[in-house]
Motif scaffolding. Sequence first.
Motif, PDB file in Angstrom:
ATOM      1  N   LEU A 144       0.826  -1.213   0.000  1.00 57.25           N
ATOM      2  CA  LEU A 144       0.000   0.000   0.000  1.00 57.25           C
ATOM      3  C   LEU A 144       0.859   1.262   0.000  1.00 57.25           C
ATOM      4  CD1 LEU A 144      -2.797  -1.052   2.532  1.00 57.25           C
ATOM      5  CD2 LEU A 144      -2.999  -0.857   0.047  1.00 57.25           C
ATOM      6  N   VAL A 145       2.041   1.185   0.637  1.00 56.85           N
ATOM      7  CA  VAL A 145       2.984   2.302   0.564  1.00 56.85           C
ATOM      8  C   VAL A 145       3.445   2.492  -0.880  1.00 56.85           C
ATOM      9  CG1 VAL A 145       5.246   3.168   1.271  1.00 56.85           C
ATOM     10  CG2 VAL A 145       3.765   2.067   2.960  1.00 56.85           C
ATOM     11  N   THR A 146       3.837   1.398  -1.512  1.00 58.18           N
ATOM     12  CA  THR A 146       4.303   1.446  -2.905  1.00 58.18           C
ATOM     13  C   THR A 146       3.223   1.998  -3.834  1.00 58.18           C
ATOM     14  OG1 THR A 146       5.763  -0.445  -2.521  1.00 58.18           O
ATOM     15  CG2 THR A 146       5.224   0.069  -4.811  1.00 58.18           C
ATOM     16  N   GLU A 147       1.977   1.654  -3.539  1.00 60.03           N
ATOM     17  CA  GLU A 147       0.864   2.100  -4.375  1.00 60.03           C
ATOM     18  C   GLU A 147       0.435   3.544  -4.076  1.00 60.03           C
ATOM     19  OE1 GLU A 147      -2.120  -0.842  -3.633  1.00 60.03           O
ATOM     20  OE2 GLU A 147      -0.779  -2.477  -4.235  1.00 60.03           O
ATOM     21  N   GLY A 148       1.036   4.144  -3.052  1.00 62.40           N
ATOM     22  CA  GLY A 148       0.737   5.534  -2.734  1.00 62.40           C
ATOM     23  C   GLY A 148      -0.538   5.745  -1.944  1.00 62.40           C
ATOM     24  N   LYS A 149      -1.084   4.680  -1.350  1.00 62.89           N
ATOM     25  CA  LYS A 149      -2.321   4.815  -0.575  1.00 62.89           C
ATOM     26  C   LYS A 149      -2.048   5.142   0.894  1.00 62.89           C
ATOM     27  CE  LYS A 149      -4.908   1.943  -3.756  1.00 62.89           C
ATOM     28  NZ  LYS A 149      -5.670   0.689  -3.983  1.00 62.89           N
ATOM     29  N   ILE A 150      -0.885   4.745   1.370  1.00 63.68           N
ATOM     30  CA  ILE A 150      -0.435   5.145   2.705  1.00 63.68           C
ATOM     31  C   ILE A 150       1.022   5.587   2.589  1.00 63.68           C
ATOM     32  CG2 ILE A 150      -2.039   3.553   3.810  1.00 63.68           C
ATOM     33  CD1 ILE A 150       0.303   1.726   4.477  1.00 63.68           C
ATOM     34  N   ARG A 151       1.460   6.415   3.527  1.00 63.00           N
ATOM     35  CA  ARG A 151       2.830   6.932   3.440  1.00 63.00           C
ATOM     36  C   ARG A 151       3.787   6.219   4.391  1.00 63.00           C
ATOM     37  NH1 ARG A 151       0.378  12.487   2.612  1.00 63.00           N
ATOM     38  NH2 ARG A 151       0.824  12.980   0.433  1.00 63.00           N
ATOM     39  N   SER A 152       3.297   5.716   5.503  1.00 59.30           N
ATOM     40  CA  SER A 152       4.169   5.045   6.461  1.00 59.30           C
ATOM     41  C   SER A 152       3.351   4.048   7.265  1.00 59.30           C
ATOM     42  CB  SER A 152       4.854   6.065   7.383  1.00 59.30           C
ATOM     43  OG  SER A 152       3.898   6.845   8.071  1.00 59.30           O
ATOM     44  N   ILE A 153       4.066   3.139   7.940  1.00 56.00           N
ATOM     45  CA  ILE A 153       3.427   2.016   8.623  1.00 56.00           C
ATOM     46  C   ILE A 153       3.655   2.106  10.126  1.00 56.00           C
ATOM     47  CG2 ILE A 153       3.428  -0.507   8.889  1.00 56.00           C
ATOM     48  CD1 ILE A 153       4.306  -0.691   5.963  1.00 56.00           C
ATOM     49  N   GLY A 154       2.595   1.817  10.883  1.00 58.40           N
ATOM     50  CA  GLY A 154       2.694   1.742  12.327  1.00 58.40           C
ATOM     51  C   GLY A 154       2.115   0.439  12.840  1.00 58.40           C
ATOM     52  N   LEU A 155       2.408   0.131  14.083  1.00 56.99           N
ATOM     53  CA  LEU A 155       1.865  -1.036  14.773  1.00 56.99           C
ATOM     54  C   LEU A 155       1.253  -0.589  16.083  1.00 56.99           C
ATOM     55  CD1 LEU A 155       4.914  -3.479  14.367  1.00 56.99           C
ATOM     56  CD2 LEU A 155       2.887  -3.350  12.897  1.00 56.99           C
ATOM     57  N   SER A 156       0.210  -1.273  16.517  1.00 63.05           N
ATOM     58  CA  SER A 156      -0.454  -0.913  17.769  1.00 63.05           C
ATOM     59  C   SER A 156      -0.546  -2.123  18.690  1.00 63.05           C
ATOM     60  CB  SER A 156      -1.867  -0.379  17.476  1.00 63.05           C
ATOM     61  OG  SER A 156      -2.540  -0.049  18.670  1.00 63.05           O
ATOM     62  N   GLU A 157      -0.154  -1.924  19.956  1.00 61.89           N
ATOM     63  CA  GLU A 157      -0.239  -2.945  20.992  1.00 61.89           C
ATOM     64  C   GLU A 157       0.487  -4.233  20.599  1.00 61.89           C
ATOM     65  OE1 GLU A 157      -1.030  -1.971  23.920  1.00 61.89           O
ATOM     66  OE2 GLU A 157      -3.176  -2.186  24.284  1.00 61.89           O
ATOM     67  N   MET A 158       1.759  -4.097  20.231  1.00 63.37           N
ATOM     68  CA  MET A 158       2.541  -5.270  19.849  1.00 63.37           C
ATOM     69  C   MET A 158       3.841  -5.334  20.629  1.00 63.37           C
ATOM     70  SD  MET A 158       1.695  -5.772  15.839  1.00 63.37           S
ATOM     71  CE  MET A 158       0.042  -5.381  15.232  1.00 63.37           C
ATOM     72  N   SER A 159       4.355  -6.542  20.748  1.00 64.46           N
ATOM     73  CA  SER A 159       5.550  -6.805  21.542  1.00 64.46           C
ATOM     74  C   SER A 159       6.813  -6.420  20.792  1.00 64.46           C
ATOM     75  CB  SER A 159       5.621  -8.290  21.903  1.00 64.46           C
ATOM     76  OG  SER A 159       5.809  -9.062  20.723  1.00 64.46           O
ATOM     77  N   ALA A 160       7.908  -6.345  21.534  1.00 63.93           N
ATOM     78  CA  ALA A 160       9.193  -5.995  20.934  1.00 63.93           C
ATOM     79  C   ALA A 160       9.591  -6.998  19.850  1.00 63.93           C
ATOM     80  CB  ALA A 160      10.262  -5.927  22.020  1.00 63.93           C
ATOM     81  N   GLU A 161       9.368  -8.267  20.110  1.00 64.09           N
ATOM     82  CA  GLU A 161       9.722  -9.293  19.118  1.00 64.09           C
ATOM     83  C   GLU A 161       8.926  -9.108  17.831  1.00 64.09           C
ATOM     84  OE1 GLU A 161       9.534 -14.152  18.432  1.00 64.09           O
ATOM     85  OE2 GLU A 161       8.939 -13.296  20.362  1.00 64.09           O
ATOM     86  N   THR A 162       7.627  -8.872  17.953  1.00 59.38           N
ATOM     87  CA  THR A 162       6.795  -8.668  16.776  1.00 59.38           C
ATOM     88  C   THR A 162       7.212  -7.418  16.020  1.00 59.38           C
ATOM     89  OG1 THR A 162       4.927  -9.778  17.840  1.00 59.38           O
ATOM     90  CG2 THR A 162       4.424  -8.356  15.981  1.00 59.38           C
ATOM     91  N   ILE A 163       7.528  -6.370  16.749  1.00 63.11           N
ATOM     92  CA  ILE A 163       7.959  -5.113  16.113  1.00 63.11           C
ATOM     93  C   ILE A 163       9.214  -5.345  15.278  1.00 63.11           C
ATOM     94  CG2 ILE A 163       8.855  -2.793  16.568  1.00 63.11           C
ATOM     95  CD1 ILE A 163       7.086  -2.899  19.175  1.00 63.11           C
ATOM     96  N   ARG A 164      10.162  -6.063  15.816  1.00 61.70           N
ATOM     97  CA  ARG A 164      11.412  -6.307  15.075  1.00 61.70           C
ATOM     98  C   ARG A 164      11.165  -7.173  13.841  1.00 61.70           C
ATOM     99  NH1 ARG A 164      15.797  -4.328  17.607  1.00 61.70           N
ATOM    100  NH2 ARG A 164      15.659  -3.893  19.854  1.00 61.70           N
TER     101      ARG A 164
END
Length: 330
Positions: free
Chosen positions: A140-160
Amino acid sequence: MRTRQIGEFSVSSIGLGCMSLSFAYGDVPDTEYGAKLLHEALDTGYTMLDTAALYGNGANETLIGETLKARRNDYMLASKCGISKNEEGVRTINGKPSEIRKVCEESLRLLQTDVIDLYYLHRLDFTIPIEESVGTLSELVTEGKIRSIGLSEMSAETIRRAHAVHPISAVQSEYSLWTRNPEIAVLDTCKDIGAAFVAFSPLARAFLTGTLQDPQSLPDGDLRYGMPRFEPENYQKNLELLEEYANLAEESGCSMAQLALAWLLAKDDHIIPIPGTKNIDHMRENAGADAVTLSEEVIVCLDQLINQKTVHGSRYNAAAQSKIDTEEFA
């Protein structure tokens, strides 16, 4: 307000959580008042607005889209996917690529915009590898529909793991004096990968404002009824913490709400609190926390006064916590 960084975006040090204008805390303001609050928030200096497809089942995104379509360049827009209603109308966590795309298209329509600046995966779908969900967000970033990605309520391992697929610009989780879970690992992980940490419920769902004395007086449908910390026995014990807390606010020359936000801002410069409110005066009061400077002595006192060892009751009940990927204190 001063600014802090989320990826390529420079945003106000305090953002505006928009959820309560449409969802979660009982009665919601009418559309006219909600629109007035949004306009005055931008005029006050907020340059980051946070919403989600979940909030009011699209009502919150609709409010923002209708109200601010002519001011789209005045703020950074953050929304979320990943929690949807299934065919039976039951709310479920859904990180499937097809669902992410479907929700994104609907959010773009409701928000009346061509692109969402920061798009979060609202929760981890334990049935879908995080790499698969983030891979779709990357497309979706490549397609220009979103500019950046975030995560909500996730652990350090999942984030990495997610960051290995595509750079993660922000991680959002509950963080306040009485919810310290991000201090276990997520705050450091965000620092390591260059992501902002966005703190939701920084006022502890009104506890730290000192204005909520009896949680049993909350309106029907208020989500705090299901939270152990707001159960009468626990809450009465938690209220005992506020006497010294109020003294520290007075000593610092600020309101109790501003003290909570100033504590977060002092913690690290990659932390951005996003208090939500249905009240214009409270919105302005929260913005004023940016001008509050706390002494080291006050910060130490706050850390010792309200923390995971002194607060009574867990953040969520067992059923709710089982659906969340964040670390917990023993």
